[in-house]
Design an enzyme around this catalytic site. Structure first.
Site, mmCIF file in Angstrom:
data_model
loop_
_atom_site.group_PDB
_atom_site.id
_atom_site.type_symbol
_atom_site.label_atom_id
_atom_site.label_comp_id
_atom_site.label_asym_id
_atom_site.label_seq_id
_atom_site.Cartn_x
_atom_site.Cartn_y
_atom_site.Cartn_z
ATOM 1 N N ASP A 163 37.300 -66.806 61.730
ATOM 2 C CA ASP A 163 38.591 -66.307 62.242
ATOM 3 C C ASP A 163 39.794 -66.983 61.598
ATOM 4 O OD1 ASP A 163 37.092 -64.702 63.944
ATOM 5 O OD2 ASP A 163 37.065 -66.211 65.519
ATOM 6 N N LYS A 182 40.654 -64.166 57.299
ATOM 7 C CA LYS A 182 40.056 -63.596 56.082
ATOM 8 C C LYS A 182 40.414 -62.119 55.920
ATOM 9 C CE LYS A 182 35.983 -64.769 57.577
ATOM 10 N NZ LYS A 182 36.382 -65.527 58.784
ATOM 11 N N GLY A 231 34.708 -60.144 62.968
ATOM 12 C CA GLY A 231 35.834 -59.297 63.361
ATOM 13 C C GLY A 231 36.990 -59.679 62.462
ATOM 14 N N HIS A 232 37.319 -58.800 61.521
ATOM 15 C CA HIS A 232 38.360 -59.106 60.538
ATOM 16 C C HIS A 232 39.562 -58.200 60.786
ATOM 17 C CE1 HIS A 232 35.021 -60.691 57.616
ATOM 18 N NE2 HIS A 232 35.138 -61.385 58.721
ATOM 19 N N GLN A 277 32.412 -65.059 58.826
ATOM 20 C CA GLN A 277 32.240 -66.330 59.529
ATOM 21 C C GLN A 277 32.961 -67.444 58.738
ATOM 22 O OE1 GLN A 277 29.039 -64.263 59.262
ATOM 23 N NE2 GLN A 277 30.043 -63.373 61.015
#
Ligand code: GDP
Ligand code: IMO
Ligand code: MG
Length: 432
Positions: A13, A16, A40-41, A224
């Site tokens: 988080d 990215k 989750g990007h 990650q």
């Protein structure tokens, strides 16, 4: 011609999604190499917010081919939902997305086993995202997993599926004392779903190698963070894949000696979701302020993120392991308003001072951070667009961080939007 890796420097988080989207504007191919929909990007484009879980962050750019690499574990239902969400918003998925046939498939029973295993661990739980990541990678390593290509041939799929399902049913019943849910009709459902992605299935490694050989630019998208890496991270509080630069060759099929640049994204402070060691974690008003100003809630599970000061020991370890050329420094704006900003530059462990990240993190009790303190700045910096316009105290903090890492902050991010990003001004040498 470039080949560039972008990985997370901390526990995920780091921002990215924003950085990959930025770099993808100039990339021909973006290929993700690890993880699954545990990621989750977030990409913010004006008033529009996109949260990508499996689909690489170049998807919003015309002319960019996005590949789900062979190192991923793919939940087909989640993928189709993500694809449909983007199609509904006008993104031409069929033109821009491809899936490596060697990627492994997450079945609903993997999610159920993830939950059972967490329950069984009790207080020692990992705090997984519950997406079936660990069980799917376990099957891959145990050689009972199914790849996307295995689902494309009905008879072959059926044979493999029946064996895998029977084994999982025994596991659920005999080890966890529970029955697997929703197994009736699962085979047919999977067949239906895989038909929708059949036209997108490719050899992703071959595509990336060919593109690079033709002088195109290839971007490798990490998910990650380095501290969640199966080997490098704070084991066992990690994910089940190789999240560092070393995961790229295996997770895509691109030769390691053709990777030109390695960059990582790091927050100007630090967060972590789930359980596990976090030496600089704050339990006070400073931590609450970071969480509030930084909107620190997981993009996948919505869980509150644990917050703490920037950990230079951890970040230096991750910088060296990844062989970085530089970092993208994000969320600097969140530090505005702190009277004093701290950075851990060493730890106390069992009466000793350590400056290398120890494998024993979380084993010998808590690591006690040794902090260097910096005077903060009061100004809102979200409108700043060049290094020289940052408050002097802010510049000093960035320079100190660069010295700790030994690499430059190549770009600095002061807000979630695409345009809230500008080059750093480090005197440290960068390959970029
Ligand atoms: P990722 O998993 O590394 O892609 O990061 P996430 O998307 O899970 O979380 C990063 C969050 O920070 C997202 O909500 C982004 O929109 C947001 N973000 C990214 N860069 C910045 C920044 O420089 N400042 C602020 N305030 N938010 C940012
Ligand atoms: P992005 O790509 C933050 C964490 C989980 C848990 C541990 C193992 O958005 O940075 P898993 O479901 O993978 O078995 O969970 O890893 N985790 C993440 N934390 N960002 C992520 O991805 C994460 N992906 C997994 O919270 O602690
Ligand atoms: Mg995220």
């Amino acid at each position: 011609m470039t080949s560039t890796a972008v990985v997370g420097l901390q526990w995920g988080d780091e921002g990215k999604g924003k950085i990959i989207d930025h770099l993808a504007a100039k990339a021909d191919v973006v290929i993700r190499f690890a993880g699954g929909n545990n990621a989750g990007h977030t990409v913010i484009v004006g008033d529009e917010k996109y949260v990508l879980h499996l689909i690489p962050g170049g998807i919003l750019h015309e002319g960019t081919l996005n590949i789900i690499g062979r190192g991923l574990v793919v939940d087909l239902a989640a993928l189709l939902e993500e694809m449909d969400g983007l199609i509904a918003r006008g993104v031409p998925i069929a033109d821009r997305l491809r899936i490596d046939g060697r990627a492994h498939v997450i079945f609903p029973y993997h999610r159920q086993l993830d939950a059972m295993s967490e329950l069984c661990r009790g207080d020692a739980k990992i705090g997984t995202t519950g997406r079936g990541i660990g069980p799917a990678y376990s099957d891959k390593v145990a050689r009972t997993g199914l790849r996307v290509v295995d689902l494309l041939h009905r008879e072959h799929f059926e044979k493999r599926f029946r064996v895998a399902l029977a084994e999982k049913q025994s596991l659920a019943e005999k080890v966890y004392g529970q029955e697997l849910q929703d197994v009736d009709g699962l085979f047919e459902q999977m067949l239906e779903m895989v038909e929708r992605i059949r036209p997108l299935v490719v050899d992703g490694g071959a595509l990336a190698r060919e593109a690079y050989a033709q002088g195109k630019s290839v971007l490798f998208e990490g998910a990650q963070g380095t501290m969640l890496d199966l080997d490098a991270g704070t084991y066992p509080f990690v994910t089940s894949s190789w999240t560092g630069v070393w995961g790229i060759a295996g997770g895509t099929g691109f030769p390691p000696n053709q990777l030109e640049r390695a960059l990582a994204v790091t927050k100007a402070y630090c967060t972590r979701v789930g359980e596990g060691p976090f030496p600089t974690e704050l339990f006070d008003a400073d931590g609450d302020m970071m969480a509030k100003v930084g909107h620190e809630f997981g993009a996948t599970t919505g869980r509150p993120r644990r917050c703490g000061w920037f950990d230079a020991v951890q970040a230096r370890y991750a910088t060296q392991l990844n062989g970085l050329d530089g970092v993208y420094l994000t969320k600097l704006d969140v530090l505005s308003g702190f009277e004093t900003i701290k950075m851990a530059t060493a730890y106390r462990l069992g009466g000793e001072t350590v400056t290398d990240f120890p494998a024993e993190a979380g084993v010998l009790g808590d690591l006690e951070p040794v902090y260097t303190e910096f005077p903060g700045w009061a100004e809102d910096i979200t409108e700043v667009r060049c290094f020289a316009d940052l408050p002097t105290n802010c510049q000093t903090y960035i320079r100190a961080l660069e010295v700790e890492l030994g690499v430059p902050a190549v770009q600095i991010s002061v807000g979630p939007d695409r345009n809230q990003l500008f080059p750093g001004e480090s005197s440290l040498v960068s390959a970029t």
